[in-house]
Design a protein around this motif. Structure first.
Motif, PDB file in Angstrom:
ATOM      1  N   SER A 105     -16.991  10.527 -12.809  1.00  0.00           N
ATOM      2  CA  SER A 105     -15.888  10.961 -13.674  1.00  0.00           C
ATOM      3  C   SER A 105     -15.715   9.989 -14.836  1.00  0.00           C
ATOM      4  O   SER A 105     -15.360  10.393 -15.939  1.00  0.00           O
ATOM      5  CB  SER A 105     -14.593  11.091 -12.876  1.00  0.00           C
ATOM      6  OG  SER A 105     -13.988   9.844 -12.705  1.00  0.00           O
ATOM      7  N   VAL A 113     -18.211  10.975 -17.382  1.00  0.00           N
ATOM      8  CA  VAL A 113     -17.951  12.290 -17.978  1.00  0.00           C
ATOM      9  C   VAL A 113     -16.833  12.194 -19.016  1.00  0.00           C
ATOM     10  O   VAL A 113     -16.742  13.013 -19.921  1.00  0.00           O
ATOM     11  CB  VAL A 113     -17.631  13.317 -16.870  1.00  0.00           C
ATOM     12  CG1 VAL A 113     -17.094  14.616 -17.441  1.00  0.00           C
ATOM     13  CG2 VAL A 113     -18.866  13.595 -16.048  1.00  0.00           C
ATOM     14  N   ARG A 114     -16.020  11.156 -18.884  1.00  0.00           N
ATOM     15  CA  ARG A 114     -14.891  10.994 -19.799  1.00  0.00           C
ATOM     16  C   ARG A 114     -15.224  11.195 -21.274  1.00  0.00           C
ATOM     17  O   ARG A 114     -14.575  12.008 -21.932  1.00  0.00           O
ATOM     18  CB  ARG A 114     -14.304   9.585 -19.637  1.00  0.00           C
ATOM     19  CG  ARG A 114     -13.280   9.460 -18.546  1.00  0.00           C
ATOM     20  CD  ARG A 114     -12.822   8.028 -18.523  1.00  0.00           C
ATOM     21  NE  ARG A 114     -11.858   7.780 -17.483  1.00  0.00           N
ATOM     22  CZ  ARG A 114     -11.289   6.598 -17.295  1.00  0.00           C
ATOM     23  NH1 ARG A 114     -11.609   5.582 -18.071  1.00  0.00           N
ATOM     24  NH2 ARG A 114     -10.414   6.438 -16.353  1.00  0.00           N
ATOM     25  N   VAL A 162     -17.631  12.676 -22.721  1.00  0.00           N
ATOM     26  CA  VAL A 162     -18.091  14.049 -22.992  1.00  0.00           C
ATOM     27  C   VAL A 162     -16.893  14.976 -23.084  1.00  0.00           C
ATOM     28  O   VAL A 162     -16.718  15.713 -24.053  1.00  0.00           O
ATOM     29  CB  VAL A 162     -19.077  14.505 -21.883  1.00  0.00           C
ATOM     30  CG1 VAL A 162     -19.538  15.910 -22.160  1.00  0.00           C
ATOM     31  CG2 VAL A 162     -20.251  13.547 -21.793  1.00  0.00           C
ATOM     32  N   SER A 163     -16.035  14.926 -22.051  1.00  0.00           N
ATOM     33  CA  SER A 163     -14.875  15.827 -22.066  1.00  0.00           C
ATOM     34  C   SER A 163     -13.947  15.455 -23.206  1.00  0.00           C
ATOM     35  O   SER A 163     -13.365  16.322 -23.859  1.00  0.00           O
ATOM     36  CB  SER A 163     -14.149  15.753 -20.727  1.00  0.00           C
ATOM     37  OG  SER A 163     -13.559  14.488 -20.558  1.00  0.00           O
ATOM     38  N   HIS A 164     -13.829  14.151 -23.460  1.00  0.00           N
ATOM     39  CA  HIS A 164     -12.945  13.665 -24.510  1.00  0.00           C
ATOM     40  C   HIS A 164     -13.336  14.246 -25.862  1.00  0.00           C
ATOM     41  O   HIS A 164     -12.482  14.693 -26.627  1.00  0.00           O
ATOM     42  CB  HIS A 164     -13.055  12.130 -24.537  1.00  0.00           C
ATOM     43  CG  HIS A 164     -11.895  11.449 -25.166  1.00  0.00           C
ATOM     44  ND1 HIS A 164     -11.915  10.137 -25.512  1.00  0.00           N
ATOM     45  CD2 HIS A 164     -10.677  11.879 -25.493  1.00  0.00           C
ATOM     46  CE1 HIS A 164     -10.763   9.790 -26.033  1.00  0.00           C
ATOM     47  NE2 HIS A 164      -9.989  10.842 -26.033  1.00  0.00           N
ATOM     48  N   ILE A 221     -15.676  16.880 -26.418  1.00  0.00           N
ATOM     49  CA  ILE A 221     -15.858  18.339 -26.460  1.00  0.00           C
ATOM     50  C   ILE A 221     -14.517  19.057 -26.451  1.00  0.00           C
ATOM     51  O   ILE A 221     -14.366  20.126 -27.038  1.00  0.00           O
ATOM     52  CB  ILE A 221     -16.786  18.795 -25.319  1.00  0.00           C
ATOM     53  CG1 ILE A 221     -18.209  18.333 -25.640  1.00  0.00           C
ATOM     54  CG2 ILE A 221     -16.765  20.309 -25.150  1.00  0.00           C
ATOM     55  CD1 ILE A 221     -19.226  18.703 -24.608  1.00  0.00           C
ATOM     56  N   ARG A 222     -13.521  18.441 -25.808  1.00  0.00           N
ATOM     57  CA  ARG A 222     -12.184  19.055 -25.795  1.00  0.00           C
ATOM     58  C   ARG A 222     -11.677  19.270 -27.208  1.00  0.00           C
ATOM     59  O   ARG A 222     -11.213  20.354 -27.565  1.00  0.00           O
ATOM     60  CB  ARG A 222     -11.211  18.162 -25.027  1.00  0.00           C
ATOM     61  CG  ARG A 222      -9.805  18.746 -24.945  1.00  0.00           C
ATOM     62  CD  ARG A 222      -8.849  17.824 -24.231  1.00  0.00           C
ATOM     63  NE  ARG A 222      -9.308  17.535 -22.873  1.00  0.00           N
ATOM     64  CZ  ARG A 222      -9.730  16.346 -22.454  1.00  0.00           C
ATOM     65  NH1 ARG A 222      -9.741  15.330 -23.297  1.00  0.00           N
ATOM     66  NH2 ARG A 222     -10.117  16.155 -21.228  1.00  0.00           N
ATOM     67  N   GLN A 243      -3.992  18.620 -29.939  1.00  0.00           N
ATOM     68  CA  GLN A 243      -5.288  17.991 -29.678  1.00  0.00           C
ATOM     69  C   GLN A 243      -5.326  16.561 -30.192  1.00  0.00           C
ATOM     70  O   GLN A 243      -5.901  15.682 -29.548  1.00  0.00           O
ATOM     71  CB  GLN A 243      -6.423  18.823 -30.274  1.00  0.00           C
ATOM     72  CG  GLN A 243      -6.693  20.097 -29.510  1.00  0.00           C
ATOM     73  CD  GLN A 243      -6.924  19.856 -28.025  1.00  0.00           C
ATOM     74  OE1 GLN A 243      -7.608  18.944 -27.627  1.00  0.00           O
ATOM     75  NE2 GLN A 243      -6.308  20.677 -27.192  1.00  0.00           N
TER      76      GLN A 243
END
Lengths: 180, 251
Positions: B174, B177-178, B180-182, B184-185, B231
């Motif tokens: 996790s 992944v931070r 990436v999600s950070h 792409i969000r 966002q």
């Protein structure tokens, strides 16, 4: 406008439309990264050198101004409380003074009244003594008259009844009667 | 480009992603890393807007602020309080960096809502630089400040002993992944909103459904106004949370 880009880009078709997602076009990534880094550096310097110290100073100044104003207001409030206390004290003083004046006036009136009453009493007692003397005189006169009338009446009665009594006996008898 | 979205050969043709094409500002040459493009233009406009909001408006240094100065102060106070609340007192020295990220994303998001404008924050390349930048800085900071004990973040001491290795694996995954999600969000939200508006705009070419399409554009636009602010806020608060992990890895 984008009609010629198809020759030099693999991401745009002949009609100027995107092939796939423009986000994933590898040709464009270095450009965006380069300009993004430039932009971030510029914004960082603008913020950290100019904007943040300036706004921080303004906010600090404002909070100190507010603190000072509150302190000044507190001081004024204390002054107002002190003024109110002074006013209350003055009011209480005035009230006691007024009470004193009233008491003094009452005492004065009382003494005057007492003096007048004493005078009046003296006058009344003189008059009463005079009246008593007059009454006593009148009473003495009346007793004497009654005695004389009683002696004369008794003598006349005795004469009329035929008795003879000397005047001295009658007088003594009447005197003893009168005393009783 | 307007012709692309209208009917061609009797059917509707949508090119909702054409708005994200990077174009050179001058001429039609190839896009090199230094070429001034529409990305450059709108990032430059963002810089100018930020200077206008934070430098020109606060020029008076007024104790009783003007409207613009008041906006700048509110943003400053908002982010300052966020950094202080989330990361604690020792995180405040990173406030200028977080403020830079927030204000860039916020202004870029809102400028992107101007019709015909370009939205740099919808590009994954841009948000990946931001997201991975935060990730790399936070990781380096974590090791510099805490040394090897930074790895203790992945080892849950209050979990049962058998579960600890499993939790550690999950935590490590996790953690990676931070970024990436950070990133792409942010890019996904902005891109999706703009693409949806473009799709509705394509439907507006049909007379029958055009009122619905225009209502749809209006509604989505309203939603996008919210998304643009949210966002920027989400990106910033997650940055603060990651920074907190680097400063205080032992929860």
């Amino acid at each position: 406008m984008a009609t010629q880009t198809h020759d030099i880009s693999t991401c745009v078709d002949a009609g100027g439309s995107a092939i796939g997602m423009p986000q994933l076009c590898a040709d464009w990534i270095p450009n965006q990264v380069f300009w993004l880094i430039i932009t971030l550096i510029v914004i960082y310097f603008v913020m950290s050198r100019i904007a943040i110290p300036r706004i921080g100073a303004v906010l600090a100044e404002r909070s100190s101004t507010i603190t000072n104003d509150i302190a000044a207001a507190e001081e004024l409030k204390e002054k107002a409380v002190a003024a109110e206390a002074a006013y209350q004290k003055a009011l209480a003083d005035a009230r006691t003074q007024a009470n004193e004046i009233i008491a003094a006036a009452k005492a004065e009136i009382q003494t005057e009244l007492d003096a007048e009453l004493a005078k009046a009493d003296a006058k009344i007692s003189v008059k009463a003594a005079e009246s008593e003397a007059a009454i006593a005189e009148i009473r003495a006169g009346a007793v004497k008259s009654v005695t004389a009338v009683a002696k004369d009446t008794a003598k006349e009665l005795l004469k009329a009844m035929g008795g003879t009594v000397d005047a001295k006996t009658v007088t003594a008898a009447i005197n003893t009667r009168m005393k009783g | 480009m307007a012709a692309d979205a209208t009917t061609q050969e009797g059917g509707l043709v949508f090119h909702p992603l054409d708005q994200f094409i990077v174009k050179p500002m001058f001429g039609d040459g190839p896009i090199m890393w230094y070429t001034p493009t529409n990305v450059t233009l709108w990032m430059g406009i963002a810089i100018l807007a930020i200077i206008g909001l934070f430098v020109l408006s606060t020029r008076g240094r007024a104790t009783i602020p003007t409207r613009m100065q008041s906006i700048a102060e509110l943003m400053y106070g908002f982010i300052y309080k966020m950094v202080e609340d989330v990361t604690g007192k020792d995180g405040v020295k990173y406030f200028p960096y977080i403020m830079t990220l927030f204000i860039f994303i916020l202004v870029a998001n809102y400028l992107a809502l101007i019709p015909t404008s370009y939205s740099p924050t919808s590009m994954i390349a841009v948000t990946a630089v931001l997201g991975f930048g935060v990730f790399i800085v936070v990781t380096i900071l974590g090791f510099v400040l805490n040394g090897a004990s930074f790895l203790g973040m992945f080892w849950m001491k209050d979990a049962p002993a058998i579960l600890r290795p499993i939790i550690a694996v999950i935590e490590v995954i996790s953690y990676f992944v931070r970024p990436v999600s950070h990133s792409i969000r942010l890019a996904g939200n902005i891109m999706a909103g703009h693409a949806v508006i473009k799709v509705f705009a394509g439907f507006a070419a049909l007379t029958l459904v055009s009122p619905v399409a225009i209502l749809g554009i209006t509604a989505i636009y309203g939603l996008e106004v919210l998304v643009a602010g949210i966002q920027a806020y989400v990106f910033t608060i997650l940055t603060c949370v990651y920074l907190k992990d680097a400063l205080h890895p032992h929860h």
